[in-house]
Design a protein around this motif. Structure first.
Motif, PDB file in Angstrom:
ATOM      1  N   PRO A  85      -4.989   1.480  -6.713  1.00 46.58           N
ATOM      2  CA  PRO A  85      -5.744   0.492  -5.948  1.00 46.58           C
ATOM      3  C   PRO A  85      -4.908  -0.012  -4.767  1.00 46.58           C
ATOM      4  O   PRO A  85      -3.699   0.226  -4.711  1.00 46.58           O
ATOM      5  CB  PRO A  85      -5.986  -0.631  -6.959  1.00 46.58           C
ATOM      6  CG  PRO A  85      -4.953  -0.450  -8.016  1.00 46.58           C
ATOM      7  CD  PRO A  85      -4.581   1.002  -8.019  1.00 46.58           C
ATOM      8  N   GLU A  86      -5.556  -0.710  -3.856  1.00 42.11           N
ATOM      9  CA  GLU A  86      -4.890  -1.274  -2.671  1.00 42.11           C
ATOM     10  C   GLU A  86      -3.668  -2.117  -3.098  1.00 42.11           C
ATOM     11  O   GLU A  86      -2.603  -2.030  -2.503  1.00 42.11           O
ATOM     12  CB  GLU A  86      -5.924  -2.144  -1.937  1.00 42.11           C
ATOM     13  CG  GLU A  86      -5.501  -2.736  -0.622  1.00 42.11           C
ATOM     14  CD  GLU A  86      -5.232  -1.678   0.424  1.00 42.11           C
ATOM     15  OE1 GLU A  86      -5.853  -0.598   0.352  1.00 42.11           O
ATOM     16  OE2 GLU A  86      -4.392  -1.950   1.308  1.00 42.11           O
ATOM     17  N   GLY A 121       2.160   0.962   1.445  1.00 37.40           N
ATOM     18  CA  GLY A 121       2.788   0.553   2.699  1.00 37.40           C
ATOM     19  C   GLY A 121       3.917  -0.442   2.553  1.00 37.40           C
ATOM     20  O   GLY A 121       4.561  -0.795   3.537  1.00 37.40           O
ATOM     21  N   GLY A 122       4.192  -0.915   1.326  1.00 35.35           N
ATOM     22  CA  GLY A 122       5.228  -1.932   1.148  1.00 35.35           C
ATOM     23  C   GLY A 122       6.616  -1.383   1.440  1.00 35.35           C
ATOM     24  O   GLY A 122       6.812  -0.169   1.496  1.00 35.35           O
ATOM     25  N   HIS A 123       7.597  -2.280   1.636  1.00 36.33           N
ATOM     26  CA  HIS A 123       8.986  -1.839   1.821  1.00 36.33           C
ATOM     27  C   HIS A 123       9.444  -1.058   0.594  1.00 36.33           C
ATOM     28  O   HIS A 123       8.983  -1.299  -0.509  1.00 36.33           O
ATOM     29  CB  HIS A 123       9.915  -3.053   1.977  1.00 36.33           C
ATOM     30  CG  HIS A 123       9.733  -3.779   3.265  1.00 36.33           C
ATOM     31  ND1 HIS A 123      10.539  -4.833   3.634  1.00 36.33           N
ATOM     32  CD2 HIS A 123       8.843  -3.622   4.257  1.00 36.33           C
ATOM     33  CE1 HIS A 123      10.147  -5.290   4.816  1.00 36.33           C
ATOM     34  NE2 HIS A 123       9.122  -4.575   5.210  1.00 36.33           N
ATOM     35  N   LYS A 124      10.415  -0.188   0.792  1.00 34.95           N
ATOM     36  CA  LYS A 124      10.945   0.668  -0.279  1.00 34.95           C
ATOM     37  C   LYS A 124       9.768   1.368  -0.961  1.00 34.95           C
ATOM     38  O   LYS A 124       8.957   1.980  -0.292  1.00 34.95           O
ATOM     39  CB  LYS A 124      11.736  -0.160  -1.283  1.00 34.95           C
ATOM     40  CG  LYS A 124      12.988  -0.808  -0.691  1.00 34.95           C
ATOM     41  CD  LYS A 124      13.851  -1.191  -1.845  1.00 34.95           C
ATOM     42  CE  LYS A 124      15.159  -1.771  -1.567  1.00 34.95           C
ATOM     43  NZ  LYS A 124      16.073  -1.671  -2.674  1.00 34.95           N
ATOM     44  N   THR A 125       9.620   1.196  -2.292  1.00 38.23           N
ATOM     45  CA  THR A 125       8.436   1.776  -2.937  1.00 38.23           C
ATOM     46  C   THR A 125       7.347   0.726  -3.089  1.00 38.23           C
ATOM     47  O   THR A 125       6.351   0.953  -3.758  1.00 38.23           O
ATOM     48  CB  THR A 125       8.788   2.330  -4.333  1.00 38.23           C
ATOM     49  OG1 THR A 125       9.297   1.240  -5.118  1.00 38.23           O
ATOM     50  CG2 THR A 125       9.821   3.438  -4.274  1.00 38.23           C
ATOM     51  N   ARG A 135       0.653 -11.682   2.185  1.00 38.83           N
ATOM     52  CA  ARG A 135       0.791 -11.195   0.807  1.00 38.83           C
ATOM     53  C   ARG A 135       1.523 -12.238  -0.052  1.00 38.83           C
ATOM     54  O   ARG A 135       1.191 -12.448  -1.218  1.00 38.83           O
ATOM     55  CB  ARG A 135       1.533  -9.851   0.830  1.00 38.83           C
ATOM     56  CG  ARG A 135       2.028  -9.306  -0.465  1.00 38.83           C
ATOM     57  CD  ARG A 135       0.980  -8.882  -1.458  1.00 38.83           C
ATOM     58  NE  ARG A 135      -0.132  -8.170  -0.870  1.00 38.83           N
ATOM     59  CZ  ARG A 135      -1.391  -8.268  -1.287  1.00 38.83           C
ATOM     60  NH1 ARG A 135      -1.699  -9.035  -2.303  1.00 38.83           N
ATOM     61  NH2 ARG A 135      -2.347  -7.594  -0.681  1.00 38.83           N
ATOM     62  N   ALA A 136       2.516 -12.909   0.548  1.00 42.14           N
ATOM     63  CA  ALA A 136       3.249 -13.959  -0.189  1.00 42.14           C
ATOM     64  C   ALA A 136       2.278 -15.038  -0.651  1.00 42.14           C
ATOM     65  O   ALA A 136       2.330 -15.499  -1.789  1.00 42.14           O
ATOM     66  CB  ALA A 136       4.343 -14.554   0.690  1.00 42.14           C
ATOM     67  N   GLU A 137       1.361 -15.408   0.241  1.00 36.82           N
ATOM     68  CA  GLU A 137       0.405 -16.468  -0.128  1.00 36.82           C
ATOM     69  C   GLU A 137      -0.485 -15.992  -1.288  1.00 36.82           C
ATOM     70  O   GLU A 137      -0.737 -16.738  -2.236  1.00 36.82           O
ATOM     71  CB  GLU A 137      -0.439 -16.874   1.077  1.00 36.82           C
ATOM     72  CG  GLU A 137      -1.445 -17.960   0.692  1.00 36.82           C
ATOM     73  CD  GLU A 137      -1.841 -18.860   1.841  1.00 36.82           C
ATOM     74  OE1 GLU A 137      -1.960 -18.350   2.973  1.00 36.82           O
ATOM     75  OE2 GLU A 137      -2.029 -20.077   1.602  1.00 36.82           O
ATOM     76  N   MET A 138      -0.922 -14.726  -1.218  1.00 37.80           N
ATOM     77  CA  MET A 138      -1.736 -14.191  -2.326  1.00 37.80           C
ATOM     78  C   MET A 138      -0.928 -14.221  -3.619  1.00 37.80           C
ATOM     79  O   MET A 138      -1.461 -14.525  -4.686  1.00 37.80           O
ATOM     80  CB  MET A 138      -2.176 -12.763  -2.019  1.00 37.80           C
ATOM     81  CG  MET A 138      -3.263 -12.704  -0.954  1.00 37.80           C
ATOM     82  SD  MET A 138      -3.799 -10.985  -0.750  1.00 37.80           S
ATOM     83  CE  MET A 138      -3.627 -10.787   1.002  1.00 37.80           C
ATOM     84  N   ASN A 139       0.353 -13.902  -3.534  1.00 37.01           N
ATOM     85  CA  ASN A 139       1.187 -13.896  -4.742  1.00 37.01           C
ATOM     86  C   ASN A 139       1.370 -15.303  -5.306  1.00 37.01           C
ATOM     87  O   ASN A 139       1.377 -15.503  -6.524  1.00 37.01           O
ATOM     88  CB  ASN A 139       2.540 -13.244  -4.451  1.00 37.01           C
ATOM     89  CG  ASN A 139       2.413 -11.734  -4.352  1.00 37.01           C
ATOM     90  OD1 ASN A 139       1.462 -11.154  -4.888  1.00 37.01           O
ATOM     91  ND2 ASN A 139       3.339 -11.097  -3.655  1.00 37.01           N
TER      92      ASN A 139
END
Ligand code: SAH
Length: 395
Positions: free
Chosen positions: A179-180, A197-201, A257-261
């Motif tokens: 999933p996304e 698309g995230g950093h590293k993996t 993404r931080a806010e979603m987390n």
């Protein structure tokens, strides 16, 4: 004809000590015209078999060792190595409250060039050397057999592949499309990870234990998370009952993404502020405004990419550490990191010491911090240590 790499006289010393890299300059002769990535026997000048490794014709690291014995390199070998690596990642090393785990950490698991991370039901792989690319299909089949998962995704979008004469490669290798966003648990905290698309993996799994430490120190504190990316430390601080957390990063998408987390972890809106800014400037602005914090995290990107950048990097580390120390209330905690492999531990401590002098703050180190145990170190391979950090208190 046997495919052999024969070392120059006296150049077997590091291999005997189980260092996995053979540089071009140590090689006397290559026989049998090995293909890129193919397995070669490594021999001392005297003809003694030292082990087997992968041939990288284009790289300065001509051979990376798979084994220091005469065992065959085949599907069975990779299955055995993968199983051994997984065995190391069971509780109590990795808690059952964790579903984002590095399963294979390259040289440290005896598998140079191979990184495998698990995010919930998906595996994300990186193949960064000629040898690992040569065996990709075999390795993927072994992973599929050994680890129950829904899919295997590749993130070999790595510039280092150029040095091997290979191209980048990314996408689904096997199974269902992920999933996304994949939701993972990290010591009980929730994070959404974008493995495409995230950093590293997709996530900085190496900071897990340090984030848990921050969580345990954050109650009722005013927290500042610098270089927050997708909120790794900020979420930990808020989960630990921080009075308020400011999360700072120059990337808008990372902050979104931080806010979603944060929301995933049921933190009310008034508990946090997201700030899109350059850390060097924002820290100065806070200083001008007389803002103060009780706990500050500095987890910058690599400021030192190569040996000749050490001085420049050191100045950048000192700058942010100095201002962060000035922003701490008495008794405030600083969690400061460097993920540059070229930055030695003692130099990093000296930089923080210099920063403390310039900040005119008395600073005591409470703990040395490092990468999480799913990023282990083999004793004969000091290059495996890259993440270092200090938990310090400013009085
Ligand atoms: N602490 C994070 C990982 C940090 S990665 C975690 O636990 O997941 C480094 C982050 O620094 C990236 O998100 C990048 O966007 C950000 N960054 C790089 N240079 C910056 C700068 N000068 N100012 C602010 N953020 C910066």
């Amino acid at each position: 004809m046997a495919k052999q790499v024969i070392l120059k006289q006296g150049r077997e010393r590091s291999v005997v000590r189980r260092h996995p890299w053979i540089f071009t300059g140590a090689i006397q002769k290559v026989t049998g015209s090995p293909e890129r990535g193919e397995t070669v026997d490594l021999l001392s000048a005297g003809g003694q078999l030292l082990g087997r490794g992968a041939w990288s014709p284009q790289s300065q690291m001509s051979v990376r060792m798979w084994t220091y014995t005469d065992e065959q390199i085949d599907g069975e070998f990779f299955s055995k190595k993968i199983s051994e690596a997984i065995f190391l990642r069971t509780p109590p090393v990795i808690s059952s409250e964790t579903s984002g785990v590095r399963l294979i950490h390259s040289e440290s698991d005896g598998l140079p060039g191979i990184t495998v991370d698990r995010y919930g039901d998906w595996l994300v792989c990186q193949f960064s050397t000629a040898g690992s690319v040569y065996w990709k299909t075999t390795i993927t089949a072994a992973l599929q057999k050994i680890i129950p998962c829904k899919g295997i995704f590749e993130r070999s979008d790595l510039s280092v592949l150029k040095k091997e004469g290979l191209g980048e490669s990314a996408g689904l290798i096997w199974g269902e499309e992920p999933p996304e966003v994949i939701e993972i648990l990290e010591d009980g905290r929730k994070y959404g990870v974008n493995i495409r698309g995230g950093h590293k993996t997709g996530f900085y799994l190496d900071q897990r234990e340090n984030r848990s430490l921050v969580e345990s120190c954050s109650k009722d504190r005013q927290v500042l998370d610098c270089f927050c990316y997708t909120g790794g430390f900020g979420v930990a601080a808020l989960s630990g009952g921080a009075a308020h957390a400011t999360l700072l990063d120059s990337s808008g998408p990372a902050l979104a993404r931080a806010e979603m987390n944060i929301t995933l972890n049921n933190v009310p809106e008034e508990k946090y502020t997201l700030m899109e800014a350059d850390v060097f400037q924002a820290l100065r602005k806070f200083r001008t405004e007389n803002r103060r914090f009780d706990l500050i995290i500095l987890d910058p990107p690599k400021f030192v990419e190569s040996r000749n950048q050490i001085d420049k990097g050191a100045r950048a580390y000192k700058d942010i550490n100095m201002i962060a120390l000035q922003l701490l209330n008495p008794g405030g905690l600083l969690f400061t990191f460097s993920c540059s492999g070229h930055m030695e531990d003692m130099l990093f401590q000296k930089i923080v010491a210099d920063a403390a002098l310039d900040a005119e703050r008395e600073v005591k180190i409470l703990r040395w911090l490092s990468q999480a145990p799913d990023h282990p170190l083999i004793t004969g391979f000091p290059e495996g240590k890259y993440l270092k950090g200090l938990m310090a208190i400013a009085t």
